[in-house]
Design an enzyme around this catalytic site. Structure first.
Site, mmCIF file in Angstrom:
data_model
loop_
_atom_site.group_PDB
_atom_site.id
_atom_site.type_symbol
_atom_site.label_atom_id
_atom_site.label_comp_id
_atom_site.label_asym_id
_atom_site.label_seq_id
_atom_site.Cartn_x
_atom_site.Cartn_y
_atom_site.Cartn_z
ATOM 1 N N CYS A 114 60.774 0.673 41.113
ATOM 2 C CA CYS A 114 60.328 2.039 40.806
ATOM 3 C C CYS A 114 59.231 2.081 39.749
ATOM 4 C CB CYS A 114 61.514 2.893 40.367
ATOM 5 S SG CYS A 114 62.760 3.109 41.664
ATOM 6 N N HIS A 254 59.158 8.812 35.938
ATOM 7 C CA HIS A 254 59.602 8.477 37.291
ATOM 8 C C HIS A 254 60.669 9.471 37.721
ATOM 9 C CE1 HIS A 254 61.385 6.519 40.658
ATOM 10 N NE2 HIS A 254 62.427 6.054 39.991
ATOM 11 N N ASN A 284 63.934 10.691 44.988
ATOM 12 C CA ASN A 284 63.393 9.490 44.363
ATOM 13 C C ASN A 284 62.572 8.737 45.407
ATOM 14 O OD1 ASN A 284 62.923 6.962 43.280
ATOM 15 N ND2 ASN A 284 64.995 6.673 42.486
#
Length: 330
Positions: A114, A254, A284
């Site tokens: 990520c 994020h 996500n």
């Protein structure tokens, strides 16, 4: 001194939406449970047969080239941040470059989970400052649905599919990437991984039956480390650059979990209006989440805006980046 700036940005998300009501018919969950815990209302899913992360990346790069009025042959390098490559080999970047006609560009993948976008931006910055390349595309392309277990109520509400791309070029103006702080801690391995499919545990009938080719996450451990580590990296780049919280124009974390975002923003004590969030619509999207968020809000960004970005992912790998925005909205 030559610096590296973002001179263009574009993103792509699939048309198909998987919202919480639809998900509640697939697994034992409901809208209230998901919204309360992670803040996601819907996510985009790439459903076309035979299409992978490269399809998303191609769409984003094509849109970027068009919006920036850049010919494919003018691009020197394409770097793709992805945890969901089309194949173990060749690279997804090579597929995207070929399909977009980047016949003069080198291309390769970076796997930093990520944190992939900001890690790849650091690499692009180094290429620009060294003078090795002058026009670089950084693309984050993630078909997260390809490794999401839709029988696991703790992880399947989290993830969606998306891609976003930026054009990185040299500048002598006081804009662009100013600083980055990056870390890795291998003790995070057992808390967030795909257990099978690699060289340690190749695919077998048994690993497939055991559902070991999907994301495995120990939520509490990941939450604790993500909040602590993204917070510390953000504070580090702020301190190194004498940047107070009041001087930050935008904070772009994020988009992993709304509760993580709220916890970090609260501890930095930044005005919530400065925190860019779109997790409710996309979930996500791993490495794509930060550039997807930047693209969605780009009409609010002004040249000279001071932006801190931070991300955390499997590895564990995490970091933060401070940049000064170089684009005025049209």
């Amino acid at each position: 001194m030559v610096n590296a700036k973002i001179s263009g940005i574009a993103s792509f998300t699939p048309d198909d939406i998987l919202d919480n009501e639809m998900l509640s018919k697939m697994v034992d969950t409901n809208d209230e449970w998901i919204t309360t815990r992670v803040g996601v209302k819907e996510r985009r899913i790439l459903r076309q047969e035979g299409k992978g992360s490269s399809f998303l990346g191609i769409k984003a790069v094509e849109k970027l080239l068009k919006e920036c009025a850049v010919e494919p042959g003018e691009v020197d390098l394409l770097i793709c941040a992805t945890s969901n490559p089309d194949y173990r080999f060749p690279s997804t970047a090579s597929v995207i470059a070929h399909e977009c006609g980047l016949d003069k560009a080198y291309a390769y993948d970076i796997q930093a989970a990520c944190a992939g976008f900001i890690v790849t931006m650091q690499a692009a910055r180094a290429y620009i400052q060294s003078g090795l390349y002058r026009r670089i595309i950084v693309v984050a392309a993630e078909k997260m649905s390809s490794m999401t277990d839709y029988e696991d109520r703790s992880t399947c509400p989290l993830f969606g599919d998306a891609a976003a791309a930026v054009l990185v070029e040299p500048t002598e103006e006081p804009v662009g990437i100013v600083d980055g702080d990056f870390h890795v801690d291998g003790t995070g391995l057992p808390h967030l991984l795909m257990k099978a499919g690699g060289s340690v545990k190749p695919a077998t009938a048994e690993t497939v039956a055991a559902r070991e080719h999907f994301i495995y996450q120990e939520g509490r451990a990941v939450y604790k480390h993500a909040v602590r580590d993204m917070l510390q990296s953000s504070l580090t780049v702020m301190k190194r650059n004498n940047l107070t919280v009041d001087e930050i124009d935008w904070f772009v974390p994020h988009q992993a979990n709304l509760r993580i975002i709220e916890a970090i923003a609260g501890r930095i004590d930044i005005d919530p209006a400065k925190v860019l969030v779109n997790i409710q619509h996309y979930g996500n999207t791993s490495a794509a989440s930060i550039p997807l968020c930047l693209d969605e809000y780009k009409n609010r960004l002004r040249k000279g805006d001071k932006i801190v970005m931070t991300a955390f992912g499997a590895g564990f790998t995490w970091g933060a980046m401070y940049l000064i925005w170089a684009i005025d909205p049209r």
